[in-house]
Scaffold this motif. Sequence first.
Motif, PDB file in Angstrom:
ATOM      1  N   UNK A   1       1.608 -10.968  -1.903  1.00  0.00           N
ATOM      2  CA  UNK A   1       1.348 -10.082  -0.773  1.00  0.00           C
ATOM      3  C   UNK A   1       0.134  -9.205  -1.081  1.00  0.00           C
ATOM      4  N   UNK A   2      -0.809  -9.162  -0.162  1.00  0.00           N
ATOM      5  CA  UNK A   2      -2.001  -8.332  -0.363  1.00  0.00           C
ATOM      6  C   UNK A   2      -1.881  -7.040   0.438  1.00  0.00           C
ATOM      7  N   UNK A   3      -2.813  -6.122   0.176  1.00  0.00           N
ATOM      8  CA  UNK A   3      -2.837  -4.884   0.931  1.00  0.00           C
ATOM      9  C   UNK A   3      -3.114  -5.140   2.405  1.00  0.00           C
ATOM     10  N   UNK A   4      -3.916  -6.165   2.683  1.00  0.00           N
ATOM     11  CA  UNK A   4      -4.175  -6.506   4.087  1.00  0.00           C
ATOM     12  C   UNK A   4      -2.873  -6.894   4.787  1.00  0.00           C
ATOM     13  N   UNK A   5      -1.962  -7.543   4.032  1.00  0.00           N
ATOM     14  CA  UNK A   5      -0.669  -7.948   4.614  1.00  0.00           C
ATOM     15  C   UNK A   5       0.215  -6.737   4.920  1.00  0.00           C
ATOM     16  N   UNK A   6       0.278  -5.800   3.979  1.00  0.00           N
ATOM     17  CA  UNK A   6       1.251  -4.704   4.140  1.00  0.00           C
ATOM     18  C   UNK A   6       0.675  -3.533   4.916  1.00  0.00           C
ATOM     19  N   UNK A   7      -0.648  -3.388   4.922  1.00  0.00           N
ATOM     20  CA  UNK A   7      -1.279  -2.308   5.686  1.00  0.00           C
ATOM     21  C   UNK A   7      -1.191  -0.975   4.967  1.00  0.00           C
ATOM     22  N   UNK A   8      -1.984  -0.042   5.451  1.00  0.00           N
ATOM     23  CA  UNK A   8      -2.077   1.285   4.835  1.00  0.00           C
ATOM     24  C   UNK A   8      -0.713   1.966   4.769  1.00  0.00           C
ATOM     25  N   UNK A   9       0.006   1.953   5.886  1.00  0.00           N
ATOM     26  CA  UNK A   9       1.231   2.746   5.941  1.00  0.00           C
ATOM     27  C   UNK A   9       2.368   2.073   5.178  1.00  0.00           C
ATOM     28  N   UNK A  10       2.373   0.733   5.187  1.00  0.00           N
ATOM     29  CA  UNK A  10       3.353   0.012   4.384  1.00  0.00           C
ATOM     30  C   UNK A  10       3.167   0.302   2.902  1.00  0.00           C
ATOM     31  N   UNK A  11       1.911   0.346   2.483  1.00  0.00           N
ATOM     32  CA  UNK A  11       1.619   0.635   1.083  1.00  0.00           C
ATOM     33  C   UNK A  11       2.009   2.062   0.735  1.00  0.00           C
TER      34      UNK A  11
ATOM     35  N   UNK B   1      10.788  -6.171  -7.432  1.00  0.00           N
ATOM     36  CA  UNK B   1       9.509  -5.569  -7.049  1.00  0.00           C
ATOM     37  C   UNK B   1       9.484  -5.274  -5.552  1.00  0.00           C
ATOM     38  N   UNK B   2       8.627  -4.376  -5.185  1.00  0.00           N
ATOM     39  CA  UNK B   2       8.587  -3.907  -3.805  1.00  0.00           C
ATOM     40  C   UNK B   2       8.049  -4.973  -2.852  1.00  0.00           C
ATOM     41  N   UNK B   3       7.057  -5.750  -3.326  1.00  0.00           N
ATOM     42  CA  UNK B   3       6.448  -6.778  -2.479  1.00  0.00           C
ATOM     43  C   UNK B   3       6.435  -8.104  -3.237  1.00  0.00           C
ATOM     44  N   UNK B   4       6.548  -9.237  -2.520  1.00  0.00           N
ATOM     45  CA  UNK B   4       6.371 -10.536  -3.188  1.00  0.00           C
ATOM     46  C   UNK B   4       4.998 -10.594  -3.852  1.00  0.00           C
TER      47      UNK B   4
ATOM     48  N   UNK C   1       1.468  -5.308  -4.993  1.00  0.00           N
ATOM     49  CA  UNK C   1       2.266  -4.927  -6.157  1.00  0.00           C
ATOM     50  C   UNK C   1       1.438  -4.164  -7.190  1.00  0.00           C
ATOM     51  N   UNK C   2       0.127  -4.480  -7.274  1.00  0.00           N
ATOM     52  CA  UNK C   2      -0.742  -3.768  -8.221  1.00  0.00           C
ATOM     53  C   UNK C   2      -0.742  -2.279  -7.875  1.00  0.00           C
ATOM     54  N   UNK C   3      -0.920  -1.994  -6.590  1.00  0.00           N
ATOM     55  CA  UNK C   3      -1.009  -0.590  -6.167  1.00  0.00           C
ATOM     56  C   UNK C   3       0.312   0.139  -6.384  1.00  0.00           C
ATOM     57  N   UNK C   4       1.424  -0.563  -6.174  1.00  0.00           N
ATOM     58  CA  UNK C   4       2.734   0.066  -6.362  1.00  0.00           C
ATOM     59  C   UNK C   4       2.996   0.308  -7.849  1.00  0.00           C
ATOM     60  N   UNK C   5       2.632  -0.670  -8.683  1.00  0.00           N
ATOM     61  CA  UNK C   5       2.791  -0.486 -10.138  1.00  0.00           C
ATOM     62  C   UNK C   5       1.880   0.646 -10.632  1.00  0.00           C
ATOM     63  N   UNK C   6       0.680   0.694 -10.091  1.00  0.00           N
ATOM     64  CA  UNK C   6      -0.231   1.794 -10.434  1.00  0.00           C
ATOM     65  C   UNK C   6       0.423   3.134 -10.101  1.00  0.00           C
ATOM     66  N   UNK C   7       0.984   3.226  -8.898  1.00  0.00           N
ATOM     67  CA  UNK C   7       1.608   4.479  -8.454  1.00  0.00           C
ATOM     68  C   UNK C   7       2.768   4.860  -9.370  1.00  0.00           C
ATOM     69  N   UNK C   8       3.530   3.860  -9.810  1.00  0.00           N
ATOM     70  CA  UNK C   8       4.664   4.122 -10.695  1.00  0.00           C
ATOM     71  C   UNK C   8       4.172   4.702 -12.028  1.00  0.00           C
ATOM     72  N   UNK C   9       3.114   4.100 -12.609  1.00  0.00           N
ATOM     73  CA  UNK C   9       2.572   4.607 -13.866  1.00  0.00           C
ATOM     74  C   UNK C   9       1.983   5.999 -13.682  1.00  0.00           C
TER      75      UNK C   9
END
Lengths: 318, 318
Positions: free
Chosen positions: B7-17, B1-4, B107-115
Motif C-alpha cells: 500500500x502506498x501513500x497515494x492509496x491511503x491518502x493524507x488523512x488515512x495516513x 501492521x497498519x497497512x498491507x 507502512x514506512x511512514x507509520x513505522x517512522x511515526x512509531x519510532x
Amino acid sequence: MAFPRDTTLADVGEFGLITEMTKHFAQGEQVLVGPGDDAALLRVKQGHVVVSTDLLVEGRHFRRDWAEASHIGHRAAGQNLADIAAMGGVAHSMTLGLAVPSDLPAEWAVDFAEGFASECSLVGASVVGGDVTGADQIVISVTAIGAVAQAPVLRSGAEPGDVLALCGRQGWAAAGLAILKRGFRSPRVLVDAYRRPQPPYAAGPAAAAAGASALIDVSDGLLAEARHIAEASEVSIDVHTSALTIPDELNAVASATGADPLAFVLGGGEDHSLLAAFPPDVELPEGFTVIGTIGEPGGEPVTVDGEVYEGPAGWTHF
Amino acid sequence: MAFPRDTTLADVGEFGLITEMTKHFAQGEQVLVGPGDDAALLRVKQGHVVVSTDLLVEGRHFRRDWAEASHIGHRAAGQNLADIAAMGGVAHSMTLGLAVPSDLPAEWAVDFAEGFASECSLVGASVVGGDVTGADQIVISVTAIGAVAQAPVLRSGAEPGDVLALCGRQGWAAAGLAILKRGFRSPRVLVDAYRRPQPPYAAGPAAAAAGASALIDVSDGLLAEARHIAEASEVSIDVHTSALTIPDELNAVASATGADPLAFVLGGGEDHSLLAAFPPDVELPEGFTVIGTIGEPGGEPVTVDGEVYEGPAGWTHF
C-alpha cells in the motif's frame, strides 16, 4: 542586494546564508534568546501556546516561475499565521526550515526571508529560529506559535441552527493559479491573490470574541473545510451559493477557460479565508457574511443549495 | 501492521495516513488540544518555552537502505530533543512535518511515526501536531518545544579558565556511517549508533543545574561545535586528544578503512553528544569528562593538543 546575482547557496554556505536571512528577522519583546543558539527562548505570559506546522513544496505548492521569492515568503508565512487565526489567536513567534538545492541563487533565499518576515510583521510575529539544509527540491517548513485571548475556537463546536459565515476572498487564488497554469498573467488582481494571499488575520480573534462556535481557515477548499467542520462537530452544513460573492474578474476567467466560476469559490483553497459557525443570535464581526446553515447530522455532511455537489471539492495532497 | 505491504501513500491518502500515524502519538497533560485542528493548544506553566526546528533530507541525512523507518524516526526526534537538552532543558511537545513521495509504502511512514513517538517518550514529549504532503524526496521537519528549570545555558557563556567537557558517545555514528558507505554492516555497535543515536538527554538539565557556562549538542562535529562555543563566547578552546575515549571497534574500523580514528571523534557529528564548558571549581555531573581547556581569545579559536587541526572538522550543509 545582499549577494551578487550569480551567487549560489553553495558559494555562500549555510552560515553565510543564515547571517543574511537573519538580518530581516526583527525580534519582539517576547524573545529572550533569538536565532543563533541551539534553540530559541520565548517568554510566555498567557499560560499557553497555540502551535501549528505546515510544509510547502516546490512544484506542488509553488513554482518559482509563477511567483517571486518574496511572494512565496509571504505565502509560507501567511499559511501558518492563518492557522493560528483559525483558532481565534494571534501568532507571536515563527520558526522557518528551508531545504534548498545548492545551486539556488542565494538572493532567492534572502528575498524569500524578507517576504516571510514582512508577512509576519503584519501580526507582530518574530522569526525566532530555524534550519537551512540542502535538498533536491525546495521544501519550506514553518511552525507558528501564538496565543488566544480566550478559549480557542475549534472545528468541533458547531451546532444545528448555527449560521455558516465566511470572511475574506474565496476562489481568487484558485482562479489566479488557473490563469498561471494556462500561461497567462492577467487579470492581475487574481494572479496577485494567488501569489500573495491576504488572509483576514484579525477576523480570527474577532470571531472568537463574538462567540463563534467553530472556526477553520480555508486552505484546501471551501467545501473541504466545511466538511471538516461538519465531521468534527457532527452536524450537516448547507452552503447557499446565492450568498457567495463572485468578482467580475473571476467570472471572466471562468468564461475564458470554460470553467464554472462557482468551482473556484467552492473548491479553491489557498486564499486562507476564514470559515466560521456562529450561534444564530450572534452579531457577526465585520467582514463575515452568512453563506449557509448548520443542520442536524445524517446523510450528506455538506450540501450546496440542498444538493450533493458534483464538482471538485478541494485539494488532494498525494 | 497498519497497512498491507504494497500500500502506498497515494492509496491511503493524507488523512488515512495521519489517522494511522496519530495512533502512536500519546498526549501528555500539557496538551489541551492535540492533533486534528488548525493548531494544537499547549498549557505552559513555566512562563516560557524553548523552541528548535531541524530538517532531515533523504539522501543527505539518511538513506532508507541504511536504516529502518523506525530508526529514522528515532533519529529525527532525537536530533531535536538534543537541541532542547543543549539549552539545559527538556522537550515536552513536538510537531512533525513529513514531505514524502506518493509511491512511498504507507507502512514506512507509520513505522517512522512509531519510532519518532518512541524516542519522544524517552523524555516524556508528546507529538501534538504536524503536516503531511507530497514531495519528490523525503524531507522531515521537526519542531521541539520545551522548558528549562533555570536560566538556559547558551553557547556564549564560556570564560577563559573554564574546562571543556563532553558527555555521550562521540564519533560512533560517523564510524557507523563510514561502514555503511563501504557496504558493510558491522561492527554492529557502530552501525547501530549511526542508525539510532542515544543522546544523553538528562545530561543537559544536569549540566545547567551544576552551573555549566556554555552548552551545545554535537550534531555537526566536535571541533565544529567547539568553534561555535569559542566564537559565541569570544574565547579559545584547546581539545586534549589524550582525554578522548576511542572504543576498540572504532579503532578497528579506522584501521580497516585507512582512516585516523581521531578524525571520527573530532569531525563526526550525529551522535548528539553534549559539549559543555564549566567553571574550574564545578563538580562535573555524572557522564561528563574533561576533554580540554578554555583560554583567552586571539589566534586560532579551536586547537587540538595546542596545534591547528588539519583533518576534517565537521559537516557541510551544501
